[in-house]
Design a protein around this motif. Structure first.
Motif, mmCIF file in Angstrom:
data_model
loop_
_atom_site.group_PDB
_atom_site.id
_atom_site.type_symbol
_atom_site.label_atom_id
_atom_site.label_comp_id
_atom_site.label_asym_id
_atom_site.label_seq_id
_atom_site.Cartn_x
_atom_site.Cartn_y
_atom_site.Cartn_z
ATOM 1 N N LEU A 316 0.765 -1.408 0.189
ATOM 2 C CA LEU A 316 -0.202 0.083 -0.142
ATOM 3 C C LEU A 316 0.761 1.261 -0.088
ATOM 4 C CD1 LEU A 316 -2.974 0.678 -0.241
ATOM 5 C CD2 LEU A 316 -2.807 0.682 2.296
ATOM 6 N N LEU A 321 2.468 0.640 -4.680
ATOM 7 C CA LEU A 321 1.330 0.868 -5.376
ATOM 8 C C LEU A 321 1.904 1.102 -6.804
ATOM 9 C CD1 LEU A 321 -0.969 3.298 -3.470
ATOM 10 C CD2 LEU A 321 -1.497 1.062 -4.152
ATOM 11 N N ARG A 324 2.701 -2.541 -8.039
ATOM 12 C CA ARG A 324 1.434 -3.347 -8.540
ATOM 13 C C ARG A 324 0.945 -2.912 -9.771
ATOM 14 N NH1 ARG A 324 -1.692 -4.528 -2.849
ATOM 15 N NH2 ARG A 324 -2.341 -6.035 -4.289
ATOM 16 N N ASP A 343 -5.614 -7.127 -0.848
ATOM 17 C CA ASP A 343 -6.906 -6.845 -1.453
ATOM 18 C C ASP A 343 -7.292 -5.200 -1.544
ATOM 19 O OD1 ASP A 343 -9.544 -6.802 -2.606
ATOM 20 O OD2 ASP A 343 -10.603 -7.592 -1.008
ATOM 21 N N LEU A 344 -7.195 -4.924 -2.903
ATOM 22 C CA LEU A 344 -7.314 -3.458 -2.984
ATOM 23 C C LEU A 344 -8.751 -3.468 -3.522
ATOM 24 C CD1 LEU A 344 -4.074 -2.447 -4.596
ATOM 25 C CD2 LEU A 344 -4.719 -2.271 -2.434
ATOM 26 N N SER A 345 -9.563 -4.265 -3.910
ATOM 27 C CA SER A 345 -10.946 -4.078 -4.289
ATOM 28 C C SER A 345 -11.994 -3.818 -3.191
ATOM 29 C CB SER A 345 -11.407 -5.261 -5.141
ATOM 30 O OG SER A 345 -11.427 -6.399 -4.110
ATOM 31 N N ALA A 352 -9.298 -4.605 4.542
ATOM 32 C CA ALA A 352 -8.072 -4.545 3.586
ATOM 33 C C ALA A 352 -6.812 -4.765 4.741
ATOM 34 C CB ALA A 352 -7.958 -3.166 2.852
ATOM 35 N N GLY A 369 -0.403 5.069 2.400
ATOM 36 C CA GLY A 369 -0.970 4.856 1.323
ATOM 37 C C GLY A 369 -1.979 5.771 0.491
ATOM 38 N N ALA A 373 -1.013 6.996 -3.385
ATOM 39 C CA ALA A 373 -2.141 6.886 -4.291
ATOM 40 C C ALA A 373 -2.368 8.291 -4.807
ATOM 41 C CB ALA A 373 -3.407 6.276 -3.696
ATOM 42 N N GLN A 430 -9.627 -2.703 -10.126
ATOM 43 C CA GLN A 430 -9.720 -2.934 -8.680
ATOM 44 C C GLN A 430 -11.289 -2.944 -8.447
ATOM 45 O OE1 GLN A 430 -7.036 -4.004 -7.175
ATOM 46 N NE2 GLN A 430 -6.178 -3.103 -9.321
ATOM 47 N N SER A 434 -13.660 -0.018 -4.574
ATOM 48 C CA SER A 434 -12.181 0.142 -4.287
ATOM 49 C C SER A 434 -11.884 1.210 -3.135
ATOM 50 C CB SER A 434 -11.205 0.104 -5.064
ATOM 51 O OG SER A 434 -9.845 0.190 -4.862
ATOM 52 N N LEU A 436 -9.439 2.564 -2.698
ATOM 53 C CA LEU A 436 -8.593 3.799 -3.545
ATOM 54 C C LEU A 436 -9.260 4.726 -4.262
ATOM 55 C CD1 LEU A 436 -5.952 1.191 -5.264
ATOM 56 C CD2 LEU A 436 -5.529 2.601 -3.154
#
Length: 449
Positions: A316, A321, A324, A343-345, A352, A369, A373, A430, A434, A436
């Motif tokens: 994260l 990030l 990934r 799990d980012l979804s 998470a 994180g 992001a 995601q 998500s 995010l």
């Protein structure tokens, strides 16, 4: 409160100095004999050893004193040098100050005095064991770019891989390296975490090995987002991060030329490529497979956060990030157990972060994180800006890379557009729920909380 700080490095048994904090060689700066032995080769000179002492002293000073709210500090460092005449030359002292001030945002002042002790290495003239068809040197970390770019730049026989790390690291499949950093600083509490001077350590240690190997090319492995992103999209109230920016390497070349009287060149072959493009190019090489990328490490989080019975990557932080996103762009599928935050979804942060036990550690992950992001999003947003908004960056990069403004601008825009596409595709994968996406909307803890 004054931020004018003094560090005085002294030789053990040669007095303790006055007028500042004292660092004693072989006590606070400890050279590890087993690592020094790998430098004990023909051509090693006192100025090589002095540069190692300098790297250690800079690390001590940089991490010893916490930055004020305004970032800038005045740091004075006194160092005993075995080749003191070299360090007293104006070209050396001026270029050293220039590169350090630019890199860290501080004002550095260096004083060199004659050392009483001789360098502990160089007495045995061993064969130069790595002088076998080497054509370039590269600072070789555990990361994706190091693995990929070293292979893209030449064969294993051509690459002199320099592992700059404080702790001994085991070799992984596909790894090779010359040595680790030969010193350790100890006996003090690190109060400043930014450690911008680490870029100097990487560049200086690689230059020493390259000089001993009679190599003039040093390959910088960082791809476009890592090399340019921190300067293009700096964090609020934080000095611009130039650790992999072209302007830093031009200043570093000037310093190396002044001290070693040789023209080394720091090359950035993947400057205009995203990390995803670099990984795709690596996988297109004969014999390269996804497993050769999957066993690398990108995460910089502490063991407390990422160690849940097995050493993992957090998944994260900004580095994770970007990793990934890039692995996804290159079509590399990593096992779920690679990351603590796998799990980012989910839209539920408790789910998470369920593997992270302590609330303080979870809060740290949320903070880093969300910032990471949004940094990737900010970098993607730059792709939509008009040319005029990118003019200052393109001019600065073009001047440092000896390219025209027009060519630099076009390459910069293309890299940013590719990053934006990769980031959007990764976010879309995601799903709409998500957490995010909530962070992209400005939320810290997720859109559904």
């Amino acid at each position: 409160m004054t931020y004018d700080k003094h560090l005085i490095v002294v030789e053990k048994g040669k007095g303790e100095g006055t007028g500042g904090d004292i660092a004693i060689i072989n006590e606070h700066i400890r050279f590890r004999p087993e690592v020094l032995d790998s430098f004990n080769v023909k051509g090693f000179s006192p100025k090589h050893y002095d540069l190692m002492v300098l790297c250690a002293a800079i690390e001590l000073a940089d991490r010893r004193w916490k930055r004020p709210a305004g970032w800038h500090r005045d740091l004075h460092v006194t160092i005993p040098a075995t080749d003191v005449d070299t360090w007293l030359r104006p070209a050396v002292s001026q270029s050293l100050r220039s590169v350090m001030n630019h890199l860290t945002g501080d004002s550095w002042h260096f004083s060199f005095v004659g050392a009483s002790n001789v360098t502990p290495i160089g007495s045995r003239q061993l064969p130069l064991i790595f002088d076998q068809n080497k054509t370039f040197a590269i600072a070789y970390s555990e990361g994706l770019d190091s693995r990929a770019v070293s292979a893209l730049s030449g064969t294993k026989d051509e690459a002199l891989c320099i592992r700059v790390a404080g702790k001994r690291q085991r070799r992984r499949e596909g790894d090779s390296f010359f040595t680790q950093i030969p010193f350790k600083v100890r006996g003090f509490k690190a109060k400043e975490s930014s450690f911008r001077s680490r870029g100097f350590q990487f560049a200086a240690m690689t230059a020493i090995a390259a000089h001993l190997s009679r190599i003039t090319r040093i390959v910088v492995p960082e791809s476009g987002q890592g090399a340019l992103g921190p300067a293009l999209a700096p964090l609020h109230n934080i000095y611009v991060d130039y650790r992999n920016f072209p302007t830093f390497f031009r200043k570093m070349e000037k310093f190396i030329r002044a001290i070693f009287d040789v023209s080394l060149r720091y090359e950035q072959p993947r400057l205009w490529s995203t990390k995803g493009q670099t990984l795709s190019a690596y996988l297109a090489l004969p014999g390269k497979e996804q497993k050769h990328l999957a066993n690398t490490k990108s995460c910089w989080q502490s063991r407390r956060v990422v160690n849940d019975g097995k050493r993992r990557q957090c998944g994260l932080c900004a580095a994770c990030l970007l990793r990934r996103q890039s692995m996804f762009a290159a079509g590399v599928v990593e096992p779920p157990e690679t990351y603590v935050v796998s799990d980012l979804s989910t839209g539920n942060l408790d789910v998470a972060l369920s593997r992270i036990r302590g609330k303080a550690d979870r809060d740290i992950m949320i903070e880093y994180g969300s910032v990471g992001a949004r940094h990737l999003q900010h970098l993607a947003d730059l792709a939509a800006l008009p040319d005029t908004a990118l003019r200052i960056h393109a001019s600065q990069i073009g001047a440092a890379t000896a390219q025209s403004y027009h060519d630099t601008l076009q390459k910069l825009k293309m890299m940013l557009m590719t990053h934006a596409q990769e980031w959007r595709t990764f976010l879309s994968a995601q799903g709409e729920q998500s957490f995010l996406r909530g962070w992209m909307d400005g939320g810290r803890y997720g859109r559904f909380e």
